[in-house]
Design a protein around this motif. Structure first.
Motif, mmCIF file in Angstrom:
data_model
loop_
_atom_site.group_PDB
_atom_site.id
_atom_site.type_symbol
_atom_site.label_atom_id
_atom_site.label_comp_id
_atom_site.label_asym_id
_atom_site.label_seq_id
_atom_site.Cartn_x
_atom_site.Cartn_y
_atom_site.Cartn_z
ATOM 1 N N ASP A 280 35.058 51.121 37.752
ATOM 2 C CA ASP A 280 35.183 52.281 36.863
ATOM 3 C C ASP A 280 34.887 51.836 35.442
ATOM 4 N N ARG A 281 34.803 52.811 34.547
ATOM 5 C CA ARG A 281 34.720 52.562 33.119
ATOM 6 C C ARG A 281 35.868 53.290 32.455
ATOM 7 N N HIS A 282 36.395 52.713 31.351
ATOM 8 C CA HIS A 282 37.462 53.360 30.581
ATOM 9 C C HIS A 282 37.188 53.078 29.117
ATOM 10 N N GLU A 283 37.184 54.102 28.282
ATOM 11 C CA GLU A 283 36.756 53.925 26.896
ATOM 12 C C GLU A 283 35.397 53.209 26.940
ATOM 13 N N ALA A 284 35.240 52.069 26.253
ATOM 14 C CA ALA A 284 33.937 51.391 26.259
ATOM 15 C C ALA A 284 33.933 50.151 27.136
ATOM 16 N N HIS A 285 34.918 50.021 28.058
ATOM 17 C CA HIS A 285 34.991 48.775 28.829
ATOM 18 C C HIS A 285 35.048 49.028 30.329
ATOM 19 N N ASP A 286 34.817 47.932 31.063
ATOM 20 C CA ASP A 286 34.842 47.987 32.520
ATOM 21 C C ASP A 286 36.267 47.941 33.053
ATOM 22 N N VAL A 287 36.446 48.500 34.248
ATOM 23 C CA VAL A 287 37.696 48.386 34.996
ATOM 24 C C VAL A 287 37.374 47.673 36.308
ATOM 25 N N TRP A 288 38.099 46.556 36.533
ATOM 26 C CA TRP A 288 37.883 45.714 37.715
ATOM 27 C C TRP A 288 38.948 46.045 38.750
ATOM 28 N N GLY A 289 38.503 46.428 39.947
ATOM 29 C CA GLY A 289 39.421 46.883 40.974
ATOM 30 C C GLY A 289 40.144 45.747 41.673
ATOM 31 N N PRO A 290 40.962 46.067 42.658
ATOM 32 C CA PRO A 290 41.137 47.416 43.207
ATOM 33 C C PRO A 290 41.981 48.328 42.308
ATOM 34 N N VAL A 291 41.682 49.613 42.385
ATOM 35 C CA VAL A 291 42.459 50.638 41.699
ATOM 36 C C VAL A 291 42.906 51.662 42.719
ATOM 37 N N ASP A 292 44.202 51.932 42.728
ATOM 38 C CA ASP A 292 44.779 52.961 43.597
ATOM 39 C C ASP A 292 45.953 53.567 42.838
ATOM 40 N N GLU A 293 45.644 54.551 42.000
ATOM 41 C CA GLU A 293 46.649 55.127 41.095
ATOM 42 C C GLU A 293 47.736 55.848 41.893
ATOM 43 N N PRO A 294 48.980 55.855 41.400
ATOM 44 C CA PRO A 294 49.390 55.306 40.108
ATOM 45 C C PRO A 294 49.877 53.854 40.165
ATOM 46 N N GLU A 295 50.006 53.253 41.358
ATOM 47 C CA GLU A 295 50.701 51.959 41.407
ATOM 48 C C GLU A 295 49.777 50.752 41.245
ATOM 49 N N THR A 296 48.460 50.920 41.426
ATOM 50 C CA THR A 296 47.525 49.806 41.268
ATOM 51 C C THR A 296 46.429 50.227 40.303
ATOM 52 N N LEU A 297 46.347 49.512 39.168
ATOM 53 C CA LEU A 297 45.470 49.968 38.073
ATOM 54 C C LEU A 297 44.346 48.999 37.748
ATOM 55 N N GLY A 298 44.386 47.781 38.288
ATOM 56 C CA GLY A 298 43.299 46.841 38.071
ATOM 57 C C GLY A 298 43.323 46.174 36.706
ATOM 58 N N ILE A 299 42.200 45.534 36.361
ATOM 59 C CA ILE A 299 42.037 44.811 35.097
ATOM 60 C C ILE A 299 41.118 45.614 34.192
ATOM 61 N N HIS A 300 41.571 45.838 32.941
ATOM 62 C CA HIS A 300 40.749 46.550 31.957
ATOM 63 C C HIS A 300 40.133 45.549 30.993
ATOM 64 N N GLY A 301 38.812 45.693 30.769
ATOM 65 C CA GLY A 301 38.101 44.850 29.818
ATOM 66 C C GLY A 301 37.460 43.655 30.494
ATOM 67 N N THR A 302 36.548 43.013 29.762
ATOM 68 C CA THR A 302 35.823 41.860 30.304
ATOM 69 C C THR A 302 35.932 40.665 29.361
ATOM 70 N N HIS A 303 35.526 40.828 28.119
ATOM 71 C CA HIS A 303 35.724 39.741 27.141
ATOM 72 C C HIS A 303 37.217 39.572 26.857
ATOM 73 N N VAL A 304 37.886 40.678 26.590
ATOM 74 C CA VAL A 304 39.348 40.708 26.495
ATOM 75 C C VAL A 304 39.830 41.481 27.714
ATOM 76 N N ALA A 305 40.460 40.777 28.654
ATOM 77 C CA ALA A 305 40.852 41.382 29.920
ATOM 78 C C ALA A 305 42.367 41.478 30.011
ATOM 79 N N VAL A 306 42.854 42.668 30.357
ATOM 80 C CA VAL A 306 44.292 42.884 30.532
ATOM 81 C C VAL A 306 44.530 43.340 31.963
ATOM 82 N N ASP A 307 45.353 42.588 32.691
ATOM 83 C CA ASP A 307 45.714 42.993 34.048
ATOM 84 C C ASP A 307 46.826 44.030 33.951
#
Ligand code: F3S
Ligand code: F3S
Ligand code: ZN
Length: 110
Positions: free
Chosen positions: A15-42
């Protein structure tokens, strides 16, 4: 458990969120994945501590809501990852090691 520093190899962009990538798996609401690539937040590790927002000198992070996530209902989103100056403060201050910053990973601006 800390963020996987090799998430680029071990996960796919789902997925994409704002201007960055979202790395899965994503299964909302309990699994949201990693946001960002250069700065990555799990997002599945972040507990909404807020130290990263307070300490980043260039305001890379913004709060985003994560209702019904088991760890916290707000997450630090690397909304401005392209501004990062690689100071690594966020990596040092996060109490749960949810952030990985790698100067070698691209700042995506798609
Ligand atoms: Fe900010 Fe972390 Fe980069 S504190 S400048 S996002 S390394
Ligand atoms: Fe979350 Fe760690 Fe920031 S818990 S809010 S990524 S300091
Ligand atoms: Zn995001």
């Amino acid at each position: 458990m800390a963020i996987d520093p090799h998430f680029e190899r071990n996960r796919d962009v789902v997925d994409r969120h704002e201007a960055h990538d979202v790395w899965g798996p994503v299964d909302e609401p309990e699994t949201l994945g990693i946001h960002g690539t250069h700065v990555a937040v799990d997002f599945d590790i972040c507990i909404g501590d807020g130290a990263c927002l307070e300490d980043c000198p260039v305001d890379v992070f913004e709060w985003t809501d994560s209702p019904d996530h088991p760890e916290s209902e707000i997450k630090a989103d690397p909304a401005n990852e392209s501004q990062c100056i690689d100071c690594m403060l966020c990596v040092d201050v996060c109490p749960v090691d949810a952030i990985d910053v790698d100067p070698g990973r691209s700042k995506r601006t798609r």
